[in-house]
Design a protein around this motif. Structure first.
Motif, PDB file in Angstrom:
ATOM      1  N   GLN A 434       0.822  -1.208   0.000  1.00  0.00           N
ATOM      2  CA  GLN A 434       0.000   0.000   0.000  1.00  0.00           C
ATOM      3  C   GLN A 434       0.862   1.266   0.000  1.00  0.00           C
ATOM      4  N   LEU A 435       1.983   1.221   0.734  1.00  0.00           N
ATOM      5  CA  LEU A 435       2.861   2.395   0.810  1.00  0.00           C
ATOM      6  C   LEU A 435       3.573   2.661  -0.525  1.00  0.00           C
ATOM      7  N   VAL A 436       4.092   1.609  -1.162  1.00  0.00           N
ATOM      8  CA  VAL A 436       4.852   1.814  -2.408  1.00  0.00           C
ATOM      9  C   VAL A 436       3.942   2.160  -3.575  1.00  0.00           C
ATOM     10  N   GLU A 437       2.620   1.946  -3.407  1.00  0.00           N
ATOM     11  CA  GLU A 437       1.688   2.387  -4.450  1.00  0.00           C
ATOM     12  C   GLU A 437       1.761   3.905  -4.632  1.00  0.00           C
ATOM     13  N   GLN A 438       2.170   4.595  -3.544  1.00  0.00           N
ATOM     14  CA  GLN A 438       2.251   6.051  -3.608  1.00  0.00           C
ATOM     15  C   GLN A 438       3.521   6.536  -4.318  1.00  0.00           C
ATOM     16  N   ALA A 439       4.445   5.597  -4.565  1.00  0.00           N
ATOM     17  CA  ALA A 439       5.732   5.981  -5.173  1.00  0.00           C
ATOM     18  C   ALA A 439       5.596   6.056  -6.689  1.00  0.00           C
ATOM     19  N   ASN A 440       4.968   7.108  -7.178  1.00  0.00           N
ATOM     20  CA  ASN A 440       4.837   7.301  -8.626  1.00  0.00           C
ATOM     21  C   ASN A 440       4.893   8.799  -8.940  1.00  0.00           C
ATOM     22  N   SER A 441       5.120   9.099 -10.183  1.00  0.00           N
ATOM     23  CA  SER A 441       5.322  10.495 -10.600  1.00  0.00           C
ATOM     24  C   SER A 441       4.061  11.343 -10.484  1.00  0.00           C
ATOM     25  N   PHE A 442       2.900  10.681 -10.332  1.00  0.00           N
ATOM     26  CA  PHE A 442       1.644  11.423 -10.208  1.00  0.00           C
ATOM     27  C   PHE A 442       1.401  11.904  -8.775  1.00  0.00           C
ATOM     28  N   ASN A 443       2.223  11.436  -7.843  1.00  0.00           N
ATOM     29  CA  ASN A 443       2.101  11.867  -6.446  1.00  0.00           C
ATOM     30  C   ASN A 443       3.042  13.053  -6.233  1.00  0.00           C
ATOM     31  N   PRO A 444       2.515  14.268  -6.071  1.00  0.00           N
ATOM     32  CA  PRO A 444       3.391  15.452  -5.985  1.00  0.00           C
ATOM     33  C   PRO A 444       4.340  15.416  -4.788  1.00  0.00           C
ATOM     34  N   ILE A 445       3.883  14.835  -3.668  1.00  0.00           N
ATOM     35  CA  ILE A 445       4.740  14.771  -2.473  1.00  0.00           C
ATOM     36  C   ILE A 445       5.939  13.874  -2.744  1.00  0.00           C
ATOM     37  N   PHE A 446       5.674  12.693  -3.360  1.00  0.00           N
ATOM     38  CA  PHE A 446       6.767  11.763  -3.661  1.00  0.00           C
ATOM     39  C   PHE A 446       7.711  12.378  -4.692  1.00  0.00           C
ATOM     40  N   ALA A 447       7.132  12.997  -5.736  1.00  0.00           N
ATOM     41  CA  ALA A 447       7.961  13.600  -6.784  1.00  0.00           C
ATOM     42  C   ALA A 447       8.844  14.706  -6.217  1.00  0.00           C
ATOM     43  N   ASN A 448       8.284  15.529  -5.339  1.00  0.00           N
ATOM     44  CA  ASN A 448       9.047  16.614  -4.728  1.00  0.00           C
ATOM     45  C   ASN A 448      10.172  16.070  -3.848  1.00  0.00           C
ATOM     46  N   GLY A 465      15.843   3.341  -3.512  1.00  0.00           N
ATOM     47  CA  GLY A 465      16.266   2.360  -2.516  1.00  0.00           C
ATOM     48  C   GLY A 465      16.022   2.858  -1.102  1.00  0.00           C
ATOM     49  N   LEU A 466      16.312   4.147  -0.870  1.00  0.00           N
ATOM     50  CA  LEU A 466      16.082   4.732   0.452  1.00  0.00           C
ATOM     51  C   LEU A 466      14.593   4.778   0.777  1.00  0.00           C
ATOM     52  N   PHE A 467      13.794   5.147  -0.222  1.00  0.00           N
ATOM     53  CA  PHE A 467      12.342   5.176  -0.009  1.00  0.00           C
ATOM     54  C   PHE A 467      11.820   3.777   0.322  1.00  0.00           C
ATOM     55  N   ASN A 468      12.316   2.777  -0.395  1.00  0.00           N
ATOM     56  CA  ASN A 468      11.870   1.407  -0.146  1.00  0.00           C
ATOM     57  C   ASN A 468      12.250   0.951   1.260  1.00  0.00           C
ATOM     58  N   SER A 469      13.457   1.342   1.696  1.00  0.00           N
ATOM     59  CA  SER A 469      13.894   0.993   3.043  1.00  0.00           C
ATOM     60  C   SER A 469      12.989   1.633   4.091  1.00  0.00           C
TER      61      SER A 469
END
Length: 519
Positions: A434-448, A465-469
């Motif tokens: 569920q958390l890594v679903e947010q790791a995409n270019s359409f999520n402004p927080i993740f992209a920033n 890699g750091l985000f996944n950790s």
């Protein structure tokens, strides 16, 4: 030792003190050994030249043998007498501990651990039976509450002591420490109880029932201990063990319910108090023990605690348990044990709800407070529930009822450990997805965030890699929070089981009988 069916008078003075110390020492040694080896597996495996997976059989072998022998307490008592069986268990336990320490190879160590687990089975139920016979009826609850302190402290002390011995001396000494303790307990037991044995009745051996018991309990225990390592039912081994356990258990039930001299008295479950009390106690213990394993594991793998520090976080549970157990024993004869047990379950639920709100930045006080409060629940958990379980049973059925109740509790402890460790892993995987679903270019927080990290010199691969950790750590945290929250809910639900019972009131006697199943 007398073999006449005589009711012995209570002990007095110095004999009473020495007798209480003797049975308490034996129980402390026994309970300590169920957990002291857990943190020493890496040391044992390395020294004997085997893998850590093979080393875990040191725990499994003891658990299987112990689980099989506990329900045989009633039958063995009839064959050998309470005192003779208890004394023999202590002596053989000391011998097995010595052999464990001497073990030059893993097979030798496993054989010694099987012997150790087998002879340990009758020790706890019989220690309580002997203690009950040593005190006047009106003082039995107080005596049992004092005695229960040993079983409250030992599970917490085991991992701490085992880790310290492995780090500072050598692993054989986790077994050698039993020798002086057992030696003192055996001598004191012989001196105080040698003329207070129970009657011996040469009941026929239920060889079929015993064989089926060994098969289904052994298969189930090995399945529980090895399930997580072998990926549960994706493993042919686990599937075969499960089928063997189910089939053998079905035959065991039919045989024991129809046999003239069953090796386990399953007719006890026809009694409302025994069934309700045993199930509530066993499921509650399974929750407690599952979390007792889960909490230090989470502290070490997610929060970054050492094994010793994780053990010290668990240590405060004994403070209120030791202080309040005598008070529980004092008030138990004058109140409804269901009220005390209900209060204990509500306190357990409160503790687990508090833990369900932890974050990865949890501080030491937030970790310690629920553990401290849990001691209050521990003081009102075992003794009232055992009082309910054995309420109204005649004295000659106490050893069998005690052994059967302990057996169910031990099995629930093993099941709880397996379920909690597996469920935590599964919930962590779900939360991670569920958390890594947010790791995409359409999520402004993740992209920033990724742009900021790359501006600091991180490559795209390093950033991901750091985000996944971080996601893995947070998923594990959310998963363990789920386990704590579910535990709180189940403890509240179990209160209903407590109130379907109807414990009899007869002064301290029934609470006294209680003892035979505690722990």
């Amino acid at each position: 030792m007398s073999q006449q069916n005589v009711v012995h008078p209570p002990l007095t003075g110095g004999k009473l003190v020495v007798g209480t110390i003797a049975v308490s020492l034996a129980v402390f040694m026994n309970v300590l050994d169920t957990s002291i080896a857990n943190v020493s597996i890496p040391s044992i495996s390395g020294d004997l030249g085997v893998s850590s997976d093979q080393g875990t059989w040191v725990i499994t072998s003891f658990a299987v043998a112990n689980a099989i022998s506990v329900p045989l307490t009633g039958w063995l008592t009839q064959r050998f007498g309470q005192v003779r069986l208890f004394l023999g268990s202590i002596i053989l336990f000391v011998l097995a501990s010595w052999l464990c320490g001497l073990a030059p190879t893993l097979p030798f160590l496993l054989a010694a651990r099987v012997l150790q687990g087998a002879v340990a089975g009758p020790m706890i139920p019989l220690s309580q039976t002997l203690l009950l016979a040593s005190y006047p009826r009106e003082k039995a609850p107080i005596a049992l509450s004092m005695w229960s302190m040993t079983t409250l402290i030992a599970p917490v002390a085991g991992p701490i002591l085992g880790g310290w011995i492995s780090d500072n001396i050598s692993w054989p000494w986790i077994f050698y420490v039993n020798i002086p303790v057992g030696f003192v307990a055996a001598i004191a037991t012989f001196l105080i109880f040698r003329d207070r044995d129970s009657a011996i009745r040469r009941a026929p051996i239920d060889s079929v029932g015993l064989g089926l018991l060994v098969v289904w309990v052994g298969a189930l225990q090995i399945m529980l201990d090895k399930g997580k390592d072998l990926d549960w039912f994706n493993s042919t081994t686990i599937v075969v063990l499960a089928l063997v356990a189910v089939i053998a258990f079905a035959f065991f039930l039919v045989w024991e319910l129809t046999a003239e001299h069953p090796v386990v008295d399953l007719s006890l479950f026809k009694l409302r108090n025994f069934s309700g009390g045993t199930i509530a106690l066993s499921v509650g213990y399974g929750l407690y023990f599952g979390n007792l394993v889960l909490l230090p594991l989470w502290l070490q793998t997610v929060i970054g605690y050492t094994a010793t520090d994780a053990g010290l976080v668990m240590a405060p549970v004994g403070l209120f348990a030791v202080l309040l157990s005598p008070i529980t024993g004092k008030f138990l004869p004058r109140t409804d044990p269901r009220r005390i047990a209900t209060a204990a379950f509500l306190v357990f639920a409160l503790c687990f709800w508090m833990r369900s709100r932890y974050t990865t930045g949890v501080d030491t006080w937030s970790l310690t407070l629920p553990t401290l409060i849990q001691g209050i629940a521990m003081a009102g958990f075992f003794i009232p529930l055992v009082s309910i379980t054995l309420s109204g049973l005649p004295g000659h059925r106490i050893p069998a009822a005690s052994g059967l109740s302990n057996f169910v509790r031990i099995m629930c402890g093993g099941i709880g450990t397996s379920i909690f460790s597996t469920a935590w892993e599964h919930r962590s995987i779900v939360h991670h997805a569920q958390l890594v679903e947010q790791a995409n270019s359409f999520n402004p927080i993740f992209a920033n965030s990724t742009q900021q990290m790359q501006a600091l010199g991180f490559s795209q691969a390093q950033t991901y890699g750091l985000f996944n950790s971080m996601a893995t750590q947070q998923a594990a945290q959310l998963g363990v929070n789920d386990m704590f929250y579910i535990s709180a809910g189940i403890f509240v639900a179990l209160i209903g089981l407590i109130w379907i019972t109807r414990p009899e009131r007869s002064g301290g006697g029934d609470s006294a009988a209680a003892a035979s199943a505690a722990h």
